[in-house]
Scaffold this active site. Structure first.
Site, PDB file in Angstrom:
ATOM      1  N   HIS A 303       0.829  -1.215   0.000  1.00  0.00           N
ATOM      2  CA  HIS A 303       0.000   0.000   0.000  1.00  0.00           C
ATOM      3  C   HIS A 303       0.858   1.258   0.000  1.00  0.00           C
ATOM      4  O   HIS A 303       0.984   1.923  -1.021  1.00  0.00           O
ATOM      5  CB  HIS A 303      -0.948  -0.029   1.198  1.00  0.00           C
ATOM      6  CG  HIS A 303      -2.000   1.036   1.191  1.00  0.00           C
ATOM      7  ND1 HIS A 303      -2.290   1.808   0.082  1.00  0.00           N
ATOM      8  CD2 HIS A 303      -2.858   1.470   2.166  1.00  0.00           C
ATOM      9  CE1 HIS A 303      -3.269   2.653   0.367  1.00  0.00           C
ATOM     10  NE2 HIS A 303      -3.626   2.466   1.625  1.00  0.00           N
ATOM     11  N   HIS A 349      -1.821  -0.326 -11.704  1.00  0.00           N
ATOM     12  CA  HIS A 349      -2.721   0.065 -10.621  1.00  0.00           C
ATOM     13  C   HIS A 349      -3.891  -0.903 -10.601  1.00  0.00           C
ATOM     14  O   HIS A 349      -4.320  -1.397 -11.646  1.00  0.00           O
ATOM     15  CB  HIS A 349      -3.220   1.504 -10.812  1.00  0.00           C
ATOM     16  CG  HIS A 349      -3.918   2.054  -9.612  1.00  0.00           C
ATOM     17  ND1 HIS A 349      -5.264   1.863  -9.376  1.00  0.00           N
ATOM     18  CD2 HIS A 349      -3.464   2.789  -8.559  1.00  0.00           C
ATOM     19  CE1 HIS A 349      -5.595   2.459  -8.247  1.00  0.00           C
ATOM     20  NE2 HIS A 349      -4.530   3.021  -7.729  1.00  0.00           N
ATOM     21  N   ARG A 358      -2.373  11.788 -10.826  1.00  0.00           N
ATOM     22  CA  ARG A 358      -1.497  12.229  -9.737  1.00  0.00           C
ATOM     23  C   ARG A 358      -0.034  12.178 -10.183  1.00  0.00           C
ATOM     24  O   ARG A 358       0.784  12.984  -9.726  1.00  0.00           O
ATOM     25  CB  ARG A 358      -1.722  11.359  -8.492  1.00  0.00           C
ATOM     26  CG  ARG A 358      -3.143  11.431  -7.934  1.00  0.00           C
ATOM     27  CD  ARG A 358      -3.354  10.430  -6.818  1.00  0.00           C
ATOM     28  NE  ARG A 358      -3.129   9.061  -7.280  1.00  0.00           N
ATOM     29  CZ  ARG A 358      -3.098   7.996  -6.472  1.00  0.00           C
ATOM     30  NH1 ARG A 358      -3.271   8.152  -5.163  1.00  0.00           N
ATOM     31  NH2 ARG A 358      -2.894   6.783  -6.961  1.00  0.00           N
ATOM     32  N   ASP A 404       3.168   6.734  -7.365  1.00  0.00           N
ATOM     33  CA  ASP A 404       4.421   6.409  -6.683  1.00  0.00           C
ATOM     34  C   ASP A 404       5.643   6.489  -7.588  1.00  0.00           C
ATOM     35  O   ASP A 404       6.769   6.561  -7.105  1.00  0.00           O
ATOM     36  CB  ASP A 404       4.328   5.005  -6.075  1.00  0.00           C
ATOM     37  CG  ASP A 404       3.210   4.900  -5.059  1.00  0.00           C
ATOM     38  OD1 ASP A 404       3.186   5.732  -4.143  1.00  0.00           O
ATOM     39  OD2 ASP A 404       2.358   4.007  -5.193  1.00  0.00           O
ATOM     40  N   ARG A 430      -3.411  11.423   3.796  1.00  0.00           N
ATOM     41  CA  ARG A 430      -4.575  10.539   3.717  1.00  0.00           C
ATOM     42  C   ARG A 430      -5.615  10.853   4.801  1.00  0.00           C
ATOM     43  O   ARG A 430      -6.801  10.542   4.644  1.00  0.00           O
ATOM     44  CB  ARG A 430      -4.112   9.085   3.786  1.00  0.00           C
ATOM     45  CG  ARG A 430      -5.164   8.011   3.563  1.00  0.00           C
ATOM     46  CD  ARG A 430      -6.025   8.236   2.330  1.00  0.00           C
ATOM     47  NE  ARG A 430      -5.316   8.348   1.092  1.00  0.00           N
ATOM     48  CZ  ARG A 430      -5.114   7.352   0.230  1.00  0.00           C
ATOM     49  NH1 ARG A 430      -5.540   6.139   0.509  1.00  0.00           N
ATOM     50  NH2 ARG A 430      -4.504   7.579  -0.929  1.00  0.00           N
ATOM     51  N   ARG A 450     -20.277  -5.797   8.641  1.00  0.00           N
ATOM     52  CA  ARG A 450     -20.225  -7.225   8.988  1.00  0.00           C
ATOM     53  C   ARG A 450     -20.586  -8.077   7.778  1.00  0.00           C
ATOM     54  O   ARG A 450     -21.690  -8.601   7.666  1.00  0.00           O
ATOM     55  CB  ARG A 450     -21.187  -7.507  10.154  1.00  0.00           C
ATOM     56  CG  ARG A 450     -21.232  -8.965  10.642  1.00  0.00           C
ATOM     57  CD  ARG A 450     -19.861  -9.427  11.121  1.00  0.00           C
ATOM     58  NE  ARG A 450     -19.923 -10.700  11.814  1.00  0.00           N
ATOM     59  CZ  ARG A 450     -19.835 -11.898  11.208  1.00  0.00           C
ATOM     60  NH1 ARG A 450     -19.706 -11.966   9.888  1.00  0.00           N
ATOM     61  NH2 ARG A 450     -19.881 -13.003  11.914  1.00  0.00           N
TER      62      ARG A 450
END
Length: 468
Positions: A303, A349, A358, A404, A430, A450
């Site tokens: 991540h 990605h 980005r 990145d 973030r 749940r």
């Protein structure tokens, strides 16, 4: 038409003759400079809109789930409501309907600056409205007012061993800030659930305000011999105070930080950090605990560590091939990387199928401010070659660069060479997205998450397959 509806319509109309009118409507949606007051007006309207939607369409199917999806990390499963941003495979991220170039154009900037202020993006994420300069200024001052760290957190940070990873320190300090939680205190006193969002808002504002201080203290302790981070200046914006506390005074670095903190803020709700904060928050854990959990997810190699891996790979490439690298040698190196069973870090990605916007805005920043930097030239050369090699290989669904592939090179250029620290910057950013959503999750009364789990035998029985 609701204010949030205006924000959704505006991007589709920006290229039309009505663009100016829509932008004015969005900018003037609320005159108040107090974000909580604006939210107090928006919340009941959005509650009503969603209530009506659920009453009419609550039993409507929105898709099918395959066995591959269940085993494949739930990729493609439509199972979350996340309001602040949406990721389009071809366009990239949209913050409340606005693309990154639109945010760069519309959001307020610092005096003399060219990049959007993260405060403006946070206002947009929370309200769906493009803020005025006055609203952004209010937010800058409000965060400056809330920034001080409690003494026990300072003591904790000062006593961490120097071999403890910056992200471990970051997460632990955020958890320790839970002593200040307004929501936890109000819940223990039996506050009405209709008011949950108000206390989550207060905690989120406090946490965002304090994160640069926590992050800067970690940086100074690890890399600057424990020197003081100095005092918050209420006349400066959030990013400017952050870079000052880190010890960087170059105006271009502050501009880079404004851009960095804006574009890393949110990437819809299914990524590990966003989903983690949503999941933990659904148990009514306070924002400090929810965000700390998210940061533990962000610290994972799959991540938040990708930009660090890009730099390691680039450094190894430079070491092996030398300074000026021909396109042919570059292609050979890329092929050798792939044939050895590794990937080219910074490319591909999970969702995107085009160049990450980005990446593009960071490339534009580099072209303007550091066009002759050797590492940037290397990144630019890779951009020209890697996609073609990946297409030729035929395995990659997306051969294009992601965020990145560029961010670490920019940080290195301005002197921040401590790669282990980069994920902390990602974490500070973030917070803007996941905490904006957390406020809305409590305002809209989202329940405890749940989902139903199944065993392999259960799945086999469900689809009529033979076990064994």
């Amino acid at each position: 038409m609701s204010f949030l509806s205006i924000s959704r319509l505006a991007p589709r109309l920006l290229s039309s003759k009505n663009a100016a009118c829509v932008v004015v409507a969005a900018r003037n949606a609320s005159a108040s400079t107090n974000l909580k007051d604006v939210l107090s007006d928006l919340v009941p309207k959005e509650q009503s809109r969603i209530k009506n939607f659920k009453q009419q369409y609550g039993k409507t199917s929105i898709g099918q789930i395959t066995v591959d999806m269940v085993y494949g990390g739930m990729r493609g499963v439509k199972g979350l409501v996340y309001e602040t941003s949406v990721l389009d495979p071809d366009e990239g991220i949209r913050f409340r309907g606005y693309s990154i170039p639109e945010c760069q154009q519309l959001l307020p900037k610092a005096p003399g600056g060219e990049e959007p202020l993260p405060e403006g993006l946070f206002w947009l994420l929370v309200t769906g409205q493009v803020p005025t300069e006055e609203q952004v200024s209010w937010l800058s001052k409000e965060w400056a007012k809330r920034a001080a760290l409690p003494s026990h957190v300072v003591t904790m940070l000062d006593n961490f061993p120097t071999n403890l990873h910056p992200m471990s320190q970051f997460s632990a300090a955020i958890t320790a800030l839970n002593s200040e939680s307004s929501f936890a205190r109000a819940y223990s006193e039996g506050v009405n659930k209709a008011k949950y969002w108000e206390f989550v808002y207060e905690d989120s504002m406090d946490l965002i305000a304090k994160l640069p201080c926590v992050a800067a203290k970690i940086y100074r302790n690890l890399y600057r011999e424990g020197s003081s981070i100095g005092a918050i200046d209420s006349n400066l914006d959030w990013s400017h105070n952050f870079t000052n506390m880190l010890g960087y005074t170059e105006p271009q670095f502050t501009e880079l930080m404004r851009l960095y903190l804006t574009i890393h803020s949110d990437h819809e709700g299914g990524n590990v950090s966003a989903h983690t904060s949503h999941l933990v928050g659904s148990a009514l854990s306070d924002p400090y605990l929810s965000f700390s959990a998210a940061m533990n997810g962000l610290a994972g190699p799959l991540h938040g560590l990708a930009n660090q891996e890009v730099l390691v790979w680039l450094t190894a490439l430079q070491k092996e091939l030398g300074g000026e690298v021909s396109d042919e040698k570059m292609r050979d190196y890329i092929w050798n990387t792939l044939k050895s069973g590794r990937v080219v870090p910074g490319y591909g990605h999970a969702v995107l199928r085009k160049t990450d916007p980005r990446y593009t805005c960071q490339r534009e920043f580099a072209l303007k401010h550091l066009p002759n930097d050797p590492m940037f030239k290397l990144v630019a050369q890779l951009y020209k070659i890697v996609p073609n090699v990946l297409l030729e290989q035929g395995k990659a669904k997306n051969p294009w660069p992601n965020v990145d592939a560029h961010s670490g090179v920019l940080l290195q250029y301005y002197g921040m060479t401590e790669m282990n620290y980069y994920t902390v910057l990602f974490g500070v950013s973030r917070a803007l997205g996941v905490l904006a959503q957390l406020v809305w999750s409590r305002a809209l009364g989202f329940p405890l998450e749940r989902p139903k789990s199944m065993s392999t035998d259960g799945l086999m029985a469900l689809v009529g397959a033979k076990s064994g």
